[in-house]
Design an enzyme around this catalytic site. Structure first.
Site, short mmCIF file in Angstrom:
data_model
loop_
_atom_site.label_atom_id
_atom_site.label_comp_id
_atom_site.label_asym_id
_atom_site.label_seq_id
_atom_site.Cartn_x
_atom_site.Cartn_y
_atom_site.Cartn_z
CD GLU A 1 55.27 30.50 47.59
OE1 GLU A 1 54.70 31.37 46.92
OE2 GLU A 1 54.76 29.41 47.87
CG ASP B 1 55.61 34.19 45.18
OD1 ASP B 1 54.69 33.55 44.64
OD2 ASP B 1 55.78 34.24 46.40
CB SER C 1 51.85 29.64 46.00
OG SER C 1 51.71 29.63 47.39
CB ILE D 1 35.34 29.77 36.58
CG1 ILE D 1 36.42 30.77 36.15
CG2 ILE D 1 35.81 28.33 36.40
CD1 ILE D 1 36.80 30.70 34.70
#
EC number: 3.4.14.10
Length: 590
Positions: free
Chosen positions: A305, A309, A507, A550
């Protein structure tokens, strides 16, 4: 597994333990329940009484004195057609609006003193609206007229000490918003689901090559066809049209912040490997790591993670300074002789740390959750000029929990906090290119806690009208809609431990969108204008045409196909994905 627990407390005995003097304000007859559960929350099971030697890091959230004025100010400085647009508050101005009244502070001090608390031991937030103190469990049980028990999460095996109900004197209900830990059972480990390794069996040091083959994007731009399955910074630059933009305001204070928890550590060697492979001009650059309340950054434990990021925020925004906040936060534990103290609510720690500084990044991204009371802290960030992005979650329409906890066990769609907070920008996920599609895990829906904010009044009803009676009773049509926007969220190439992993989840979407907002802040600041601050009033009004709509995809959950992506705002991709060039043109006129 559901278990009904009955808690019986002999209040008169408890109150007498701190003396015989009666108090009309804090006496037994004056108590009223502040919050309670009818059942043990979903996925938790009762284990037994709490350890006798347990200590509690008690946090008391006080009623904020001028919260309504803070929120009104937030909307004014965030509205592109308002005269106050961009006139963000200083730290001192924001704190003056959220500080509790003297009456509130005095009432809490009197109550704590009545229960034998040493007032000099209390730690205060910068505005004085949060109190922190460590107390023996028995003393907390006395104060809250309750009994704590040990509970275990059925999946993660995390163990917490909580209660199903707590009470306060009626005179304090208007002075106290929330007390923790009490009845909140959320585990931060649940938010690990916002990313996943998509091809763990095929890790390598190479990525799919495009062989020069391209497809046309929504604005006619060339995008490598390999980006359909293998996402790199170059893919995102081409798709969202940031390619060729060189940040100019790095020396004028523009920064982007990334919040990290759960012992997720950013690895410097992996970052350089990532730059070498995907952003060669950034080789040698690094991310600044700031420790919050003793947070570590162990280089022997690279985190998927954390690396995801920082590699993609810096991969998109270089040479803009990137700041990684490492806050100690793991799954809840029992505080006894063999386990460390509980650190299951580090989110408030991070927010208070950031708000305690006069200077802070203009853009934030994070993927973890916390107490609904934190929503008001995000309002402070926005009022001070920060844009805050959150992953919407990876649970489709169900958030992994499709049942109510009110004893009826009804099926209901439940998007997760903090994406549901009306003062943040929630980011859903797409995949594929030409065209992009909403991906099945992209969490979306309507909050059962927060009502629909004014900025969504024009965008959300058309979606509800098209939906008609479908899913009637399964969601709250008057609730705050999630997500607000979306971005790519599958097939991200991330270097972890020196090797490339293919990672997906919202994420990945949140730092991607945050990176683009940081570039837009750079554009603004380089022109002598203020940062964007709280985004949503802009995005839902004059900013809407800057998105690529979208219209494909759905997000199944709770035994249903979920919501469909449609024309305009929808509960899987929000307003759509960003077009940087269109946003530049728009902001140049503001």
């Amino acid at each position: 597994m559901w278990k009904r627990i009955f808690v019986v407390v002999c209040t008169s005995t408890i109150l007498s333990s701190f003396g015989t003097a009666a108090s009309p304000l804090y006496g037994r007859a004056d108590l009223a329940v502040k919050h309670e559960w009818a059942l043990v929350p979903h996925k938790w099971e009762w284990q037994g009484p709490a350890p006798a030697n347990h200590h509690v890091d008690l946090r008391i959230g006080l009623k904020q004195g001028k919260l309504d004025e803070l929120i009104a100010t937030l909307y004014e400085v965030s509205d592109p057609i308002h005269a106050r647009y961009g006139q963000h508050l200083t730290k001192t101005q924001a704190e003056a609006l959220v500080a509790p009244t003297e009456e509130t502070t005095q009432a809490i001090h009197d109550w704590l003193d009545f229960h034998g608390v040493d007032l000099s031991s209390i730690a205060y937030s910068p505005a004085g609206d949060w109190l922190s103190l460590q107390l023996p469990l028995a003393q907390v049980e006395t104060m809250l007229s309750t009994k704590y028990h040990t509970y275990r999460h059925l999946e993660t095996k995390d163990t917490v000490v909580r209660t199903l109900s707590y009470s306060l004197p009626r005179a304090l209900h208007d002075h106290i918003d929330v007390i923790h830990p009490t009845t909140m059972f959320g585990s931060m480990r649940d938010f690990r689901a916002t990313f996943h390794v998509t091809d763990d069996s095929a890790r390598s040091d190479t990525v799919v090559a495009s062989n020069g083959t391209t497809v046309k994007g929504p604005a006619g731009q060339d995008i490598p066809v390999s980006c359909n399955t293998t996402v790199t910074p170059a893919c995102l630059q081409a798709l969202y049209r940031t390619e060729g933009y060189v940040p100019k305001a790095a020396n004028k204070g523009n920064r982007i912040g990334i919040a990290g928890y759960l012992e997720q550590f950013v690895n410097f060697a992996d970052l350089q490997t990532f730059f070498t492979m995907f952003r060669p001009d950034a080789v040698g650059a690094n991310v600044t790591v700031i420790s919050v309340d003793g947070g570590l950054n162990d280089q022997t434990m690279p985190g998927d993670e954390a690396n995801l990021d920082t590699q993609y925020t810096e991969g998109l925004t270089f040479p803009t300074p990137n700041v990684y906040y490492t806050t100690p936060g793991t799954a809840p534990t029992i505080n006894d002789s063999v386990t460390p103290p509980q650190r299951d609510e580090p989110y408030i720690d991070w927010l208070q740390f950031v708000l305690s500084h006069d200077d802070m990044p203009q853009t934030f991204t994070t993927s973890y959750g916390g107490d609904e009371r934190a929503c008001n802290l995000f309002a402070q960030l926005g009022a001070r000029g920060a844009s805050v992005m959150f992953s919407s979650g990876d649970g489709g329409v169900g958030a992994g929990t499709c049942g109510t906890n009110d004893g009826t066990n009804r099926t209901i769609f439940q998007p997760v906090f903090p994406a549901t907070c009306p003062f943040v920008t929630s980011v859903g996920a797409t995949f594929h290119i030409a065209p992009e599609r909403g991906i099945d895990f992209s969490q979306g829906g309507f909050s059962v806690y927060f009502p629909r904010p004014l900025y969504q009044e024009a965008a959300v009803p058309p979606f509800l009208n098209r939906l008609g009676s479908t899913y009637a009773g399964l969601f709250n049509p008057a609730g705050r809609g999630v997500p607000d926007v979306s971005a790519q969220g599958e097939g991200f190439q991330v270097v972890v431990g020196g090797r490339v992993e293919s990672v997906g989840g919202t994420s990945a979407s949140s730092p991607t969108f945050a990176g683009i907002i940081s570039l837009l802040n750079d554009f603004r600041i380089s022109q002598g204008k203020p940062s964007l601050g709280f985004l949503n009033p802009l995005l839902y009004s004059v900013g809407a045409p800057a998105f690529t709509d979208i219209t494909l995809g759905n997000n199944p959950g709770c035994g249903t196909p979920g919501f469909n992506a449609t024309e305009g705002w929808d509960a899987i991709t929000g307003l759509g994905t960003p077009d940087f060039v269109n946003f530049q043109e728009l902001l140049g006129r503001l």
